[in-house]
Write an enzyme that holds these catalytic residues in place. Structure first.
Site, PDB file in Angstrom:
ATOM      1  N   TYR A  73       0.844  -1.195   0.000  1.00  0.00           N
ATOM      2  CA  TYR A  73       0.000   0.000   0.000  1.00  0.00           C
ATOM      3  C   TYR A  73       0.880   1.246   0.000  1.00  0.00           C
ATOM      4  CZ  TYR A  73      -3.881  -3.108   0.971  1.00  0.00           C
ATOM      5  OH  TYR A  73      -4.812  -4.097   0.882  1.00  0.00           O
ATOM      6  N   ASN A 118     -12.786  -0.012  -4.914  1.00  0.00           N
ATOM      7  CA  ASN A 118     -12.567  -0.445  -6.286  1.00  0.00           C
ATOM      8  C   ASN A 118     -13.747  -1.260  -6.810  1.00  0.00           C
ATOM      9  OD1 ASN A 118     -11.672  -1.527  -8.656  1.00  0.00           O
ATOM     10  ND2 ASN A 118     -10.357  -3.038  -7.685  1.00  0.00           N
ATOM     11  N   CYS A 133      -6.454  -5.218  -7.067  1.00  0.00           N
ATOM     12  CA  CYS A 133      -6.346  -4.814  -5.678  1.00  0.00           C
ATOM     13  C   CYS A 133      -5.835  -5.973  -4.822  1.00  0.00           C
ATOM     14  CB  CYS A 133      -7.700  -4.350  -5.161  1.00  0.00           C
ATOM     15  SG  CYS A 133      -9.038  -5.459  -5.585  1.00  0.00           S
ATOM     16  N   HIS A 134      -5.999  -7.180  -5.322  1.00  0.00           N
ATOM     17  CA  HIS A 134      -5.573  -8.333  -4.538  1.00  0.00           C
ATOM     18  C   HIS A 134      -4.059  -8.485  -4.544  1.00  0.00           C
ATOM     19  CE1 HIS A 134      -5.987  -9.741  -8.687  1.00  0.00           C
ATOM     20  NE2 HIS A 134      -5.021 -10.573  -8.407  1.00  0.00           N
ATOM     21  N   GLU A 173      -1.817 -16.909  -9.098  1.00  0.00           N
ATOM     22  CA  GLU A 173      -0.832 -16.153  -9.873  1.00  0.00           C
ATOM     23  C   GLU A 173       0.589 -16.587  -9.541  1.00  0.00           C
ATOM     24  OE1 GLU A 173      -1.476 -12.003  -9.679  1.00  0.00           O
ATOM     25  OE2 GLU A 173      -3.558 -12.115 -10.278  1.00  0.00           O
TER      26      GLU A 173
END
Length: 170
Positions: free
Chosen positions: A104, A127, A135-136, A162
DNA sequence: CCCACAAGTCGCT
DNA sequence: AGCGACTTGTGGG
């Protein structure tokens, strides 16, 4: 009179998402909700603009690709409302490559408000288009998960897909 | 306009 | 590891 939008479900191996399109592009995306699996009911089901159908297809591809761990080549146009600050945050978020993470603080610095880390978190929560706006992929400074509007469990799952190694076990 | 809250971060103990 | 202080933006009264 009507900020008319079209809601179209997108079925993925992770569940059924709900994409919300405005006339300008993808305006929102909701996570699968078992308890409240909202199936959009369009008063007039007939006229879905070809443009929106195209976006729908692109969005579906994007979702499936990301869920499969591959970065999509093309994104649908995004019609994101919100404040300028939020848009700045989301824009910065989109620069995060798949499989990578940022804190962040990094995002806050990227938009020129290094101290607004908390506000960044708020913007992430606001979002409207998760996953497409990754955002993850944003973690706290200590590589902690932080939070997630769609559920922290989702965040873990997405990161794992991912190929991101979670610090919890590692 | 004022007050409270939020998906954070750093420093101290 | 646990607790508190600091900061910025957003939402409600």
């Amino acid at each position: 009179m009507n900020a008319q939008f079209v809601e179209l479900p997108i079925s993925t191996r992770a569940g059924k998402f709900l994409a919300r399109f405005s006339k300008k592009g993808l305006a929102g995306l909701d996570f699968p909700n078992e308890k409240a699996l909202v199936v959009p009911k369009r008063s007039k089901d007939g006229p879905i603009p070809a443009e929106i159908r195209k976006w729908h297809r692109v969005t579906e591809v994007v979702l499936k690709k990301i869920l499969a761990g591959h970065e999509p080549k093309e994104f649908p146009p995004l019609d994101l409302g919100g404040t300028e600050f939020q848009k700045s945050v989301w824009n910065a978020l989109r620069k995060i490559a798949l499989g990578k993470t940022k804190s962040y603080g990094e995002i806050a610095t990227a938009i020129g408000r290094p101290k607004a880390v908390r506000a960044v978190g708020g913007a992430c929560g606001a979002n409207p288009v998760p996953i497409l706006v990754p955002c993850h992929r944003v973690l706290a400074a200590n590589n902690k998960l932080g939070g997630f509007s769609g559920g922290l469990d989702w965040k873990r799952g997405l990161l794992k897909r991912e190929g991101i190694n979670l610090p919890s076990t590692g």
